[in-house]
Scaffold this motif. Sequence first.
Motif, mmCIF file in Angstrom:
data_model
loop_
_atom_site.group_PDB
_atom_site.id
_atom_site.type_symbol
_atom_site.label_atom_id
_atom_site.label_comp_id
_atom_site.label_asym_id
_atom_site.label_seq_id
_atom_site.Cartn_x
_atom_site.Cartn_y
_atom_site.Cartn_z
ATOM 1 N N ILE A 108 2.331 5.249 -7.492
ATOM 2 C CA ILE A 108 3.395 4.285 -7.765
ATOM 3 C C ILE A 108 2.814 3.065 -8.468
ATOM 4 N N ASN A 109 3.578 2.545 -9.414
ATOM 5 C CA ASN A 109 3.236 1.292 -10.070
ATOM 6 C C ASN A 109 3.730 0.161 -9.168
ATOM 7 N N LEU A 110 2.860 -0.759 -8.837
ATOM 8 C CA LEU A 110 3.225 -1.846 -7.925
ATOM 9 C C LEU A 110 3.541 -3.158 -8.634
ATOM 10 N N GLY A 111 3.350 -3.202 -9.939
ATOM 11 C CA GLY A 111 3.572 -4.458 -10.647
ATOM 12 C C GLY A 111 2.354 -5.370 -10.535
ATOM 13 N N TYR A 112 2.580 -6.641 -10.436
ATOM 14 C CA TYR A 112 1.517 -7.650 -10.440
ATOM 15 C C TYR A 112 1.084 -7.939 -9.002
ATOM 16 N N LYS A 113 -0.096 -7.454 -8.622
ATOM 17 C CA LYS A 113 -0.634 -7.627 -7.264
ATOM 18 C C LYS A 113 -2.138 -7.834 -7.334
ATOM 19 N N THR A 114 -2.711 -8.249 -6.204
ATOM 20 C CA THR A 114 -4.170 -8.298 -6.089
ATOM 21 C C THR A 114 -4.675 -6.904 -5.729
ATOM 22 N N ASN A 115 -5.978 -6.709 -5.863
ATOM 23 C CA ASN A 115 -6.570 -5.434 -5.498
ATOM 24 C C ASN A 115 -6.362 -5.144 -4.004
ATOM 25 N N ASN A 116 -6.526 -6.163 -3.163
ATOM 26 C CA ASN A 116 -6.330 -5.972 -1.721
ATOM 27 C C ASN A 116 -4.889 -5.572 -1.402
ATOM 28 N N GLN A 117 -3.929 -6.189 -2.071
ATOM 29 C CA GLN A 117 -2.529 -5.825 -1.854
ATOM 30 C C GLN A 117 -2.274 -4.373 -2.265
ATOM 31 N N ALA A 118 -2.856 -3.956 -3.373
ATOM 32 C CA ALA A 118 -2.683 -2.582 -3.846
ATOM 33 C C ALA A 118 -3.296 -1.585 -2.865
ATOM 34 N N GLU A 119 -4.474 -1.889 -2.350
ATOM 35 C CA GLU A 119 -5.111 -1.018 -1.357
ATOM 36 C C GLU A 119 -4.239 -0.911 -0.114
ATOM 37 N N PHE A 120 -3.760 -2.036 0.379
ATOM 38 C CA PHE A 120 -2.936 -2.034 1.582
ATOM 39 C C PHE A 120 -1.637 -1.258 1.361
ATOM 40 N N MET A 121 -1.002 -1.462 0.211
ATOM 41 C CA MET A 121 0.256 -0.773 -0.075
ATOM 42 C C MET A 121 0.048 0.741 -0.153
ATOM 43 N N SER A 122 -1.080 1.178 -0.703
ATOM 44 C CA SER A 122 -1.327 2.619 -0.767
ATOM 45 C C SER A 122 -1.453 3.206 0.634
ATOM 46 N N LEU A 123 -2.141 2.505 1.525
ATOM 47 C CA LEU A 123 -2.251 2.961 2.912
ATOM 48 C C LEU A 123 -0.887 2.946 3.600
ATOM 49 N N LEU A 124 -0.167 1.875 3.458
ATOM 50 C CA LEU A 124 1.134 1.747 4.110
ATOM 51 C C LEU A 124 2.109 2.830 3.640
ATOM 52 N N LEU A 125 2.208 3.043 2.340
ATOM 53 C CA LEU A 125 3.112 4.062 1.807
ATOM 54 C C LEU A 125 2.711 5.455 2.275
#
Length: 79
Positions: free
Chosen positions: A43-60
């Motif tokens: 999924i494309n997350l838009g404008y985020k930090t690397n930490n936010q992207a890592e967390f979102m991948s785990l959460l999803l």
Amino acid sequence: MVLRSDQPYLAFFDGSSKGNPGISGAGYLLVNSKGDTIFKRSINLGYKTNNQAEFMSLLLCLLDCKANKIKKLEVFGDS
């Protein structure tokens, strides 16, 4: 493929951003104990930090596993 909630599964996740913050994405993969791919998502997350992207991948990933009633799960990430 039919998912069996009593079987063990492995989940692999990763997220990244181009720049920090920057354009980011998340992805994950679920395999059974034989190594067969059960599902994979990105999924494309838009404008985020690397930490936010890592967390979102785990959460999803965890939300998808919960929706599929998976009870035995080992999770692997690089963060």
